[in-house]
Design a protein around this motif. Structure first.
Motif, PDB file in Angstrom:
ATOM      1  N   CYS A 132     -10.043   0.048  -4.012  1.00 39.30           N
ATOM      2  CA  CYS A 132      -8.765  -0.191  -4.706  1.00 39.30           C
ATOM      3  C   CYS A 132      -7.635   0.625  -4.070  1.00 39.30           C
ATOM      4  N   GLU A 133      -7.933   1.854  -3.706  1.00 38.31           N
ATOM      5  CA  GLU A 133      -6.925   2.701  -3.067  1.00 38.31           C
ATOM      6  C   GLU A 133      -6.579   2.180  -1.664  1.00 38.31           C
ATOM      7  N   MET A 134      -7.582   1.684  -0.942  1.00 43.59           N
ATOM      8  CA  MET A 134      -7.310   1.123   0.380  1.00 43.59           C
ATOM      9  C   MET A 134      -6.359  -0.063   0.284  1.00 43.59           C
ATOM     10  N   VAL A 135      -6.565  -0.894  -0.730  1.00 43.75           N
ATOM     11  CA  VAL A 135      -5.678  -2.047  -0.925  1.00 43.75           C
ATOM     12  C   VAL A 135      -4.306  -1.585  -1.390  1.00 43.75           C
ATOM     13  N   ARG A 136      -4.256  -0.602  -2.271  1.00 43.88           N
ATOM     14  CA  ARG A 136      -2.976  -0.115  -2.811  1.00 43.88           C
ATOM     15  C   ARG A 136      -2.055   0.405  -1.725  1.00 43.88           C
ATOM     16  N   ILE A 137      -2.598   1.167  -0.770  1.00 47.62           N
ATOM     17  CA  ILE A 137      -1.740   1.809   0.233  1.00 47.62           C
ATOM     18  C   ILE A 137      -1.472   0.897   1.432  1.00 47.62           C
ATOM     19  N   ALA A 138      -2.088  -0.292   1.456  1.00 44.96           N
ATOM     20  CA  ALA A 138      -1.814  -1.265   2.513  1.00 44.96           C
ATOM     21  C   ALA A 138      -0.632  -2.139   2.105  1.00 44.96           C
ATOM     22  N   ARG A 139       0.209  -2.449   3.057  1.00 43.49           N
ATOM     23  CA  ARG A 139       1.347  -3.325   2.754  1.00 43.49           C
ATOM     24  C   ARG A 139       0.851  -4.733   2.462  1.00 43.49           C
TER      25      ARG A 139
END
Length: 221
Positions: A132-139
């Motif tokens: 979830c964090e990987m997706v959150r910080i990706a544009r």
């Protein structure tokens, strides 16, 4: 498959990074991950989460315009930095932190987020938080790349199996279930590979060869 809870990242303090040969102590990287990075090179601003001593960092850094290497172990990051060519070092930022906590980065901050050889050591809840964090910080429209080892066996020279303290073992159905749940509704590609008698690893305690199966996952955020 019932998983015991584990609140913090497994300690890797036993790994001896000083005075080790050049290159990652965990080998040159798995072929399907390297192939993905070479065939679709990372572009823009990327982050390598759980970078360790740089198993994949140089390959990413060669292509992208900037890269943050994030890991809990300062010693591993120091080895990584020492081994990066001076011509590439200006593109590299080191950041120490715990992958199991909310990441200290803003929403949509990176063109790509990458995490390899890491998430399989955690319980399901923490894996889901990391993804979830990987997706959150990706544009939006950016790339999210990770791998998920399962059916892992670390075989020592005497044929016995080695387990890290507190390690969790996943089988293929449980790993697939987690991937499906985390990436539901997103454009996702999953490739499957067998890993047999992989690079002999010396973690400072024992030497072993790695066997298992691997999901390589790419998602468009």
């Amino acid at each position: 498959m019932s998983m015991p809870e584990q609140e913090n990242q497994l300690s890797m303090t036993h790994v001896k990074y000083d005075d080790t040969p050049q290159g990652s102590i965990f080998g040159p990287g798995e072929e399907p991950v390297n192939t993905l990075l070479d065939n679709a090179p990372p572009e823009g601003n990327w982050i390598d989460l759980g970078a360790g001593d740089g198993r994949y960092t140089k390959r990413i850094l060669t292509h992208c315009s900037s890269l943050t290497a994030f890991d809990i172990d300062e010693r591993a990051l120091s080895k990584l930095e020492r081994e990066i060519d001076l011509s590439l070092r200006h593109k590299l930022t080191l950041k120490t932190g715990d992958l199991t906590n909310p990441l200290p980065f803003g929403d949509n901050q990176f063109d790509g987020t990458f995490c390899a050889s890491t998430i399989h050591i955690f319980p399901e809840r923490i894996i889901e938080n990391i993804i979830c964090e990987m997706v959150r910080i990706a544009r939006p429209g950016g790339r999210v790349i990770l791998d998920f080892f399962h059916n892992v066996e670390r075989v020592m020279s005497d044929g016995k199996l080695y387990l890290y303290p507190g390690e969790i073992s996943y089988d293929a159905p449980s790993a697939q279930r987690i991937i499906d749940r985390c990436f539901r509704g997103k454009t996702t590609t999953v490739k499957v590979a067998n890993i047999a008698d992989d690079f002999e690893t010396d973690n400072g305690v024992v030497k072993y060869k790695f066997n298992g199966r691997l999901f390589v996952v790419e998602c468009i955020a």
